[in-house]
Design an enzyme around this catalytic site. Structure first.
Site, PDB file in Angstrom:
ATOM      1  N   LYS A 127       0.801  -1.224   0.000  1.00 16.15           N
ATOM      2  CA  LYS A 127       0.000   0.000   0.000  1.00 16.15           C
ATOM      3  C   LYS A 127       0.834   1.275   0.000  1.00 16.15           C
ATOM      4  O   LYS A 127       0.304   2.361  -0.265  1.00 16.15           O
ATOM      5  CB  LYS A 127      -0.931   0.013   1.226  1.00 16.15           C
ATOM      6  CG  LYS A 127      -1.838  -1.210   1.349  1.00 16.15           C
ATOM      7  CD  LYS A 127      -2.701  -1.435   0.123  1.00 16.15           C
ATOM      8  CE  LYS A 127      -3.604  -2.647   0.257  1.00 16.15           C
ATOM      9  NZ  LYS A 127      -2.898  -3.938   0.246  1.00 16.15           N
ATOM     10  N   CYS A 197       7.544  -9.061  -0.463  1.00 17.12           N
ATOM     11  CA  CYS A 197       7.384 -10.448  -0.887  1.00 17.12           C
ATOM     12  C   CYS A 197       8.074 -10.726  -2.213  1.00 17.12           C
ATOM     13  O   CYS A 197       7.973  -9.939  -3.162  1.00 17.12           O
ATOM     14  CB  CYS A 197       5.901 -10.789  -1.046  1.00 17.12           C
ATOM     15  SG  CYS A 197       4.958 -10.672   0.476  1.00 17.12           S
ATOM     16  N   SER A 473      -4.521 -11.090  -3.241  1.00 12.83           N
ATOM     17  CA  SER A 473      -3.074 -10.905  -3.211  1.00 12.83           C
ATOM     18  C   SER A 473      -2.520 -11.071  -4.609  1.00 12.83           C
ATOM     19  O   SER A 473      -3.013 -11.886  -5.397  1.00 12.83           O
ATOM     20  CB  SER A 473      -2.434 -11.935  -2.279  1.00 12.83           C
ATOM     21  OG  SER A 473      -1.030 -11.945  -2.443  1.00 12.83           O
TER      22      SER A 473
END
Length: 568
Positions: A127, A197, A473
């Site tokens: 974000k 990630c 996701s």
């Protein structure tokens, strides 16, 4: 250093705000000469809650040193730091999307309140990058995004493991395909080092979007967190922001309709996260840029195929993509379908930037004319179930599935849907509808990605379709239709679906429909009860009152694009 542009941070001597600020900053160690230099915000979302942010303090120091060396004064400011795998723990992830917009306002309050002259924005988890692009577009002060990099995985049990494998393996554990000991061992090896990630999930996708928009230095994304290369980019950004202030180059000169079209085509070609659409849309709205981002995605799908195969879209890792040329390498391949005349934060055009980049490794980044897959990586589907559109990461859908027809199984709570997987109550061939999970319905957009991961882990990823207005996701794979617009809580058709209704998904035709007559669907929608008041308090209750539809990027408050294309 000679200032060619009047600095808004340099107040008139003798005024109240000059006097009180002078007293404050002298006490902090500023010199007389500093008051006449550009004042630059270094926006740092450092946090000890998440590995995504643990390295940002060191990056911030490098940026600040470079700003000082270039003849300006840095002021580090801190913001909220949402992490999709930490902040999602409470209220089924409802805080995640609202925190994006909280961060935008956080930046506005500090930079506009202090009337600083420019910003260097340290981007990390999902974000932060979109929020920082939104803030840059809203405030329109000279700005540069520094994408702060990805984490690495390692070996476990003779195989590579990273956070994507852990995520998918939760479903495998629940389906009793692996033991808790195995899953526990994977968590011990999945993350080695700081950063976002691994894989082309939302964070790395949005890092690429910052560069594709021209708001990050060429070659910055993706990049390994904690690397010497990242620190070199941080130093370059610190020097570059001073030049942007001196030349008065502002985000709205860079974040033009042409730049957004470039970013959209890049997203479609690399198979970026499904979430990039809502974030690019929000950034365009904040920048008051006159472009229909959803239509741009639909148009891009007609022109570009998939030129990368970065996980979860294929076998390549994010570090392979970075080594092969990264976003810049992809844009170099895409140059024939991009507007390379656009301005960037380097002060040069995209064409000039790309000319300085080496040719990409075509084993990882294919030529535009010879893509790995002829179809686009991201598509928009429409139909009577999603009249305003929905997003599909086609690159993560099994290649043999392009048409799916099945009975609906409706859930309004993700936990109930996950329990149904565990109890073997979700049949192969069904279409799971997860609704009332969008910005208003949550409120705050439920993080529905856990259900999809559980489905894949249970071996149903290519046998069950998922249709949702919740958040997914970028790591998710499977037959997933996300961000259905309008959301169910707005009275969208998704709210009218009943168990057993036939849903038809045709990805070749880019359509999603409910097999009902127009009149029956209209009658069902008309009979829907009004949205009940939320029981949430605090920020989530405020968010529900302010949030706009998904088709408007789920921004807060009613704002729209007012610049005409002629002003680019």
């Amino acid at each position: 250093m000679m200032n060619k542009t009047k600095l808004r941070s340099e107040f008139t001597p003798g005024t109240t705000r000059w006097a009180v600020r002078r007293a404050q900053w002298l006490a902090m160690g500023l010199s007389e000469s500093d008051f006449h230099k550009p004042k630059i915000a270094v926006v740092n979302s450092s946090s000890k809650l998440s590995v995504c942010y643990q390295h940002l303090d060191a990056v911030s120091v490098v940026v600040q040193d470079a700003i000082r060396a270039a003849g300006a004064v840095p002021f580090e400011i801190r913001t909220v730091a949402p992490s999709d795998f930490v902040t999602s723990a409470g209220k089924q992830g409802r805080y995640l999307m609202p925190t994006r917009d909280l961060l935008v306002n956080d930046i506005e309050v500090q930079v506009e309140g202090a009337e600083l002259d420019g910003m260097v924005l340290l981007a990390s988890c999902d974000k932060t990058t979109p929020a920082q692009l939104m803030a840059a577009g809203r405030l329109d002060v000279p700005s540069i995004v520094v994408t702060c990099g990805f984490q690495l995985g390692s070996e476990c049990g003779g195989a590579h493991v990273d956070i994507e494998e852990v995520y998918k393996s939760v479903g495998a554990y629940k389906a009793k395909k692996i033991t808790l000991a195995t899953l526990t061992d994977m968590t011990c090896h999945a993350i080695k080092g700081p950063g976002v990630c691994a894989g082309l999930a939302t964070a790395n996708s949005m890092h690429c979007m910052a560069e594709a928009l021209g708001m990050a230095l060429t070659g910055n994304a993706p990049i390994r967190a904690g690397s010497d290369e990242l620190m070199a980019y941080a130093a370059r950004a610190g020097a570059a922001i001073v030049g942007l202030v001196e030349r008065d180059i502002r985000p709205r000169q860079i974040m033009t309709a042409a730049a957004f079209r470039n970013a959209v085509r890049t997203a479609v070609a690399i198979g970026a996260s499904v979430n990039v659409m809502r974030h690019l849309l929000a950034a365009a709205i904040e920048a008051e840029c006159d472009i229909d981002v959803i239509a741009a995605f639909e148009e891009a799908a007609q022109h570009v195929g998939q030129i990368t195969r970065v996980r979860p879209n294929g076998p390549d890792r994010i570090e392979d993509f970075a080594a092969a040329g990264g976003c810049a390498g992809a844009m170099k391949q895409l140059a024939p379908v991009l507007d390379t005349s656009v301005l960037t934060v380097t002060g040069d055009t995209l064409a000039e930037n790309l000319a300085r980049q080496p040719a990409p490794d075509e084993a990882v980044i294919a030529p535009l004319a010879e893509p790995f897959r002829a179809e686009p990586g991201l598509i928009i589907v429409r139909g009577n179930l999603a009249p305003d559109g929905a997003v599909v990461k086609l690159s993560a859908v099994p290649a043999h599935v392009r048409r799916f027809v099945g009975p609906a199984a409706v859930f309004e709570d993700e936990n109930d849907a996950i329990a149904a997987i565990e109890q073997s109550r979700i049949a192969r061939g069904s279409v799971v509808v997860l609704r009332m999970l969008g910005p208003k319905g949550g409120p705050g957009t439920v993080f529905a990605a856990s259900f999809m991961a559980a489905l894949v882990g249970a071996g149903l990823g290519d046998a069950v379709a998922v249709v949702t207005d919740g958040e997914l996701s970028g790591l998710n794979s499977g037959i997933t239709i996300g961000q259905v617009m309008p959301e169910a809580a707005e009275g969208g058709p998704l709210a009218a679906v009943q168990d057993g209704d036939t849903v038809v998904i045709d990805l070749n035709r880019f359509t999603i429909d409910l097999e009902l007559s127009a009149q029956v669907l209209k009658d069902r929608i008309a009979a829907l009860p009004p949205l009940p008041p939320t029981t949430e308090k605090g920020w989530l209750a405020m968010y529900r009152q302010l949030v706009q539809p998904l088709s408007r990027g789920a921004v807060l408050g009613e704002r729209g694009a007012r610049r005409s294309p002629e002003t680019e």
